[in-house]
Motif scaffolding. Structure first.
Motif, PDB file in Angstrom:
ATOM      1  N   ASP A  19       0.787  -1.223   0.000  1.00 36.64           N
ATOM      2  CA  ASP A  19       0.000   0.000   0.000  1.00 36.64           C
ATOM      3  C   ASP A  19       0.827   1.284   0.000  1.00 36.64           C
ATOM      4  O   ASP A  19       0.290   2.357  -0.276  1.00 36.64           O
ATOM      5  CB  ASP A  19      -0.926   0.018   1.214  1.00 36.64           C
ATOM      6  N   TYR A  20       2.099   1.178   0.315  1.00 31.14           N
ATOM      7  CA  TYR A  20       2.944   2.358   0.416  1.00 31.14           C
ATOM      8  C   TYR A  20       4.232   2.142  -0.356  1.00 31.14           C
ATOM      9  O   TYR A  20       4.798   1.048  -0.348  1.00 31.14           O
ATOM     10  CB  TYR A  20       3.256   2.679   1.882  1.00 31.14           C
ATOM     11  N   TRP A  21       4.690   3.224  -0.978  1.00 25.43           N
ATOM     12  CA  TRP A  21       5.853   3.122  -1.849  1.00 25.43           C
ATOM     13  C   TRP A  21       6.806   4.284  -1.644  1.00 25.43           C
ATOM     14  O   TRP A  21       6.385   5.414  -1.397  1.00 25.43           O
ATOM     15  CB  TRP A  21       5.416   3.108  -3.319  1.00 25.43           C
ATOM     16  N   GLY A  22       8.091   3.995  -1.752  1.00 27.65           N
ATOM     17  CA  GLY A  22       9.087   5.041  -1.750  1.00 27.65           C
ATOM     18  C   GLY A  22       9.239   5.633  -3.131  1.00 27.65           C
ATOM     19  O   GLY A  22       8.602   5.197  -4.093  1.00 27.65           O
ATOM     20  N   LYS A  23      10.091   6.627  -3.244  1.00 31.02           N
ATOM     21  CA  LYS A  23      10.301   7.297  -4.522  1.00 31.02           C
ATOM     22  C   LYS A  23      11.345   6.616  -5.393  1.00 31.02           C
ATOM     23  O   LYS A  23      11.454   6.940  -6.577  1.00 31.02           O
ATOM     24  CB  LYS A  23      10.697   8.755  -4.285  1.00 31.02           C
ATOM     25  N   GLY A  24      12.098   5.699  -4.832  1.00 23.83           N
ATOM     26  CA  GLY A  24      13.041   4.918  -5.600  1.00 23.83           C
ATOM     27  C   GLY A  24      14.467   5.418  -5.512  1.00 23.83           C
ATOM     28  O   GLY A  24      14.733   6.578  -5.201  1.00 23.83           O
ATOM     29  N   THR A  25      15.388   4.516  -5.801  1.00 20.10           N
ATOM     30  CA  THR A  25      16.803   4.849  -5.880  1.00 20.10           C
ATOM     31  C   THR A  25      17.385   4.135  -7.103  1.00 20.10           C
ATOM     32  O   THR A  25      17.085   2.971  -7.353  1.00 20.10           O
ATOM     33  CB  THR A  25      17.549   4.450  -4.588  1.00 20.10           C
ATOM     34  N   LEU A  26      18.181   4.838  -7.863  1.00 20.21           N
ATOM     35  CA  LEU A  26      18.681   4.313  -9.131  1.00 20.21           C
ATOM     36  C   LEU A  26      19.935   3.483  -8.930  1.00 20.21           C
ATOM     37  O   LEU A  26      20.902   3.923  -8.297  1.00 20.21           O
ATOM     38  CB  LEU A  26      18.971   5.466 -10.095  1.00 20.21           C
ATOM     39  N   VAL A  27      19.915   2.289  -9.503  1.00 19.36           N
ATOM     40  CA  VAL A  27      21.071   1.403  -9.529  1.00 19.36           C
ATOM     41  C   VAL A  27      21.491   1.218 -10.978  1.00 19.36           C
ATOM     42  O   VAL A  27      20.688   0.790 -11.802  1.00 19.36           O
ATOM     43  CB  VAL A  27      20.758   0.039  -8.892  1.00 19.36           C
ATOM     44  N   THR A  28      22.729   1.537 -11.269  1.00 23.27           N
ATOM     45  CA  THR A  28      23.260   1.375 -12.616  1.00 23.27           C
ATOM     46  C   THR A  28      24.452   0.440 -12.569  1.00 23.27           C
ATOM     47  O   THR A  28      25.420   0.694 -11.856  1.00 23.27           O
ATOM     48  CB  THR A  28      23.685   2.723 -13.209  1.00 23.27           C
ATOM     49  N   VAL A  29      24.365  -0.635 -13.332  1.00 26.92           N
ATOM     50  CA  VAL A  29      25.435  -1.623 -13.388  1.00 26.92           C
ATOM     51  C   VAL A  29      26.074  -1.544 -14.761  1.00 26.92           C
ATOM     52  O   VAL A  29      25.424  -1.793 -15.780  1.00 26.92           O
ATOM     53  CB  VAL A  29      24.917  -3.043 -13.125  1.00 26.92           C
ATOM     54  N   SER A  30      27.329  -1.198 -14.798  1.00 26.15           N
ATOM     55  CA  SER A  30      28.045  -1.046 -16.054  1.00 26.15           C
ATOM     56  C   SER A  30      28.833  -2.299 -16.382  1.00 26.15           C
ATOM     57  O   SER A  30      29.262  -3.044 -15.493  1.00 26.15           O
ATOM     58  CB  SER A  30      28.982   0.156 -15.987  1.00 26.15           C
ATOM     59  N   SER A  31      29.033  -2.526 -17.668  1.00 27.79           N
ATOM     60  CA  SER A  31      29.838  -3.655 -18.134  1.00 27.79           C
ATOM     61  C   SER A  31      31.218  -3.202 -18.559  1.00 27.79           C
ATOM     62  O   SER A  31      32.147  -3.969 -18.627  1.00 27.79           O
ATOM     63  CB  SER A  31      29.127  -4.372 -19.278  1.00 27.79           C
TER      64      SER A  31
END
Length: 122
Positions: free
Chosen positions: A110-122
């Motif tokens: 029922d509740y959500w955060g705004k998110g955090t970006l994870v970027t995985v580079s090759s």
């Protein structure tokens, strides 16, 4: 109402590790289950992992099982997602969610955060 704030995202190389945190505040009594979801650019939001209030029950998406671990520290009102052996396909915005059911979907969240970006580079 429950407020959720994620942190810990960033840029990491393939094969590396990252730990996300989600701090909850507000009225969490009836929303003890926690979960992580992720959404890659142009794709739908997908389930990653969930955990029950006590931590006794956990669920994982098949794509992350064995690499990711969800845990919680109720004294700190915090849920974690330890991500190991990261792959480029793990790149996404990671969202923390809270609700009454710890399943493999967003049902009961029922509740959500705004998110955090994870970027995985090759």
């Amino acid at each position: 109402q429950v407020q959720l704030v994620e942190s810990g995202g960033g840029l990491v190389q393939a094969g590396g590790s990252l730990r996300l945190s989600c701090v909850a505040s507000g009225r969490t009594f009836s929303s003890g289950a926690r979960a992580w979801f992720r959404q890659a650019p142009g794709k739908e939001r997908k389930f990653v992992a969930s955990i029950s209030l006590s931590g006794d029950m956990t669920n994982y998406a098949g794509s992350v099982e064995g690499r990711f671990t969800i845990s919680r520290d109720n004294a700190k009102n915090t849920v974690y997602l330890q991500m190991n052996s990261l792959k480029p396909e793990d790149t996404a915005v990671y969202y923390c969610a809270a609700g009454w059911r710890a399943g493999r979907t967003d049902y009961g969240m029922d509740y959500w955060g705004k998110g955090t970006l994870v970027t995985v580079s090759s």
